[in-house]
Design an enzyme around this catalytic site. Structure first.
Site, short mmCIF file in Angstrom:
data_model
loop_
_atom_site.label_atom_id
_atom_site.label_comp_id
_atom_site.label_asym_id
_atom_site.label_seq_id
_atom_site.Cartn_x
_atom_site.Cartn_y
_atom_site.Cartn_z
N CYS A 116 0.73 -1.11 -0.03
CA CYS A 116 -0.11 -0.17 -0.14
C CYS A 116 0.63 1.38 0.04
O CYS A 116 0.41 2.53 -0.20
CB CYS A 116 -0.97 0.00 1.18
N HIS A 256 -3.83 7.05 2.02
CA HIS A 256 -3.82 5.82 1.67
C HIS A 256 -5.44 5.37 2.11
O HIS A 256 -5.60 5.78 3.23
CB HIS A 256 -3.02 4.79 1.97
N ASN A 286 -9.87 -0.39 -1.18
CA ASN A 286 -8.68 -0.25 -0.85
C ASN A 286 -7.90 -0.86 -2.23
O ASN A 286 -8.15 -1.92 -2.34
CB ASN A 286 -8.19 -0.90 0.32
#
Ligand code: UT7
Length: 332
Positions: A116, A256, A286
């Protein structure tokens, strides 16, 4: 002589059309819209459907749009870096495939794997090609087809992830604009909490690994949550402090998109109000390396030249970091 800096001169995103809603997930696993919304902030995610459709398909769409938008000849692109944990295949690099798809025949290209935080790692790396004075046009892509490694029988992970890609162009900066500072970190002892058990050199694919469902992303959510909240907030505060920035000086937090609660905690710690936090988790979930460029793409029209942005991420590895960017252009 003044040090050369790199600035973002364009951003483009791509998300596939298919929307996987919370309602649809309710039919697949024991979950419900209320739980997903309150615990994560996610309402739907995009899924790339179809045979032989890998991450490069989405990366190339974002890259093509970026070339058009910035009026860039693909032959002028010198470096392409693709951050991904879902490459089309272990090799060649997805960046090589994207370069071919967009006709960037004079570039060199490679992938980086930092989950990520991948886009932040790639952005800092890309900026350094410009800063060294050796290159003038670098494309940085964050792209992941998370649906290819999500276990749709595991309710603790399948509700979180989606597919998407985002790309930015880096060029030499004018004045004090561009990428000003970066703090990037990693701690491999986080491996047990977020990883894919098989399919690498330690545990190559076999009937056994497939039967044991080991080719999917595994996460101990609450442990990762604790590390994410602390580290993403700490590193964001650190980059602000190092650059003499107060909450009021920050125009946008670009976090994020893993969990709305992690984002809120980071914004709180930075003293940044919710109106200055980029958020699209409700629509995309996500998307791993793609979340930050997809946010920049969604909010591009609201960004003004000189705005101070803090990009922040936490993810598998563990990896985390924060980058301070002075936005380089007004809405076009
Ligand atoms: O981007 C990479 C980094 N990743 C992250 O930053 C993710 C970090 N972690 C998280 O965002 C959160 O931990 C999750 C959203 C994954 C989970 O939220 P949580 O508040 O930490 O829940 P939990 O794992 O502690 O589970 C609470 C309860 C459990 O039930 P019991 O044991 O209390 O009876 C789970 O079994 O919620 C249950 N649960 C669910 N219930 C309905 C877990 N998943 C679901 C679900 N639907 N999908």
């Amino acid at each position: 002589m003044e040090k050369i800096k790199a600035m973002i001169t364009g951003v483009q995103g791509y998300v596939p059309e298919y929307r996987l809603t919370n309602k649809e997930l309710e039919k697949m696993v024991d979950t419900n819209d209320e739980w997903i919304t309150t615990r994560t902030g996610i309402k739907e995610r995009r899924i790339l459907k179809g045979e032989n459709q890998g991450t490069s398909v989405m990366g190339a769409e974002a890259a093509k749009g970026l070339l058009e938008k910035t009026n860039t000849d693909p032959m002028d692109v010198e470096v392409i870096i693709c951050a991904t944990v879902t490459p089309d295949m272990p090799f060649p690099a997805t960046a090589n495939i994207i370069a071919d798809k967009i006709g960037a025949k004079k570039s060199f290209s490679f992938d980086i794997s930092a989950a990520c935080s991948g886009f932040l790692y790639a952005l800092q790396l890309g900026a350094q090609f410009i800063e060294s004075g050796t290159h003038k046009k670098v494309m940085v892509i964050g792209a992941d087809k998370m649906s290819s490694i999500v276990d749709y029988q595991d309710r603790t992970t399948c509700i979180l992830f989606g597919d998407g890609a985002g790309a930015v162009l880096l060029e030499p900066a004018e004045g004090d604009l561009g990428i000003r500072d970066a703090i990037l970190r990693a701690d491999g002892s986080g491996e047990p909490y977020l990883h894919m058990k098989a399919g690498g050199s330690r545990r190559p694919a076999s009937h056994e690994t497939v039967e044991a469902r080991e080719h999917y992303a595994y996460q101990e959510g609450s442990t990762v949550f604790k590390f994410a909240v602390t580290n993403m907030a700490d590193v964001s505060a650190e980059v602000m402090e190092r650059n003499g920035l107060q909450g009021d000086d920050v125009a946008w937090l670009v976090p994020h998109q893993a969990n709305k609660r992690i984002i809120d905690a980071t914004a709180n710690r930075m003293g940044v109000g919710p109106e200055k936090v980029m958020m699209n988790i409700e629509r995309y979930g996500n998307t791993t390396a793609a979340t930050i460029p997809l946010c920049l793409w969604d909010y591009e029209k609201q960004l003004k030249k000189g705005d101070n942005l803090i990009l922040a991420a936490f993810g598998g590895g563990f990896t985390w970091g924060a980058i301070y960017v002075k936005w380089a252009y007004d809405p076009k």
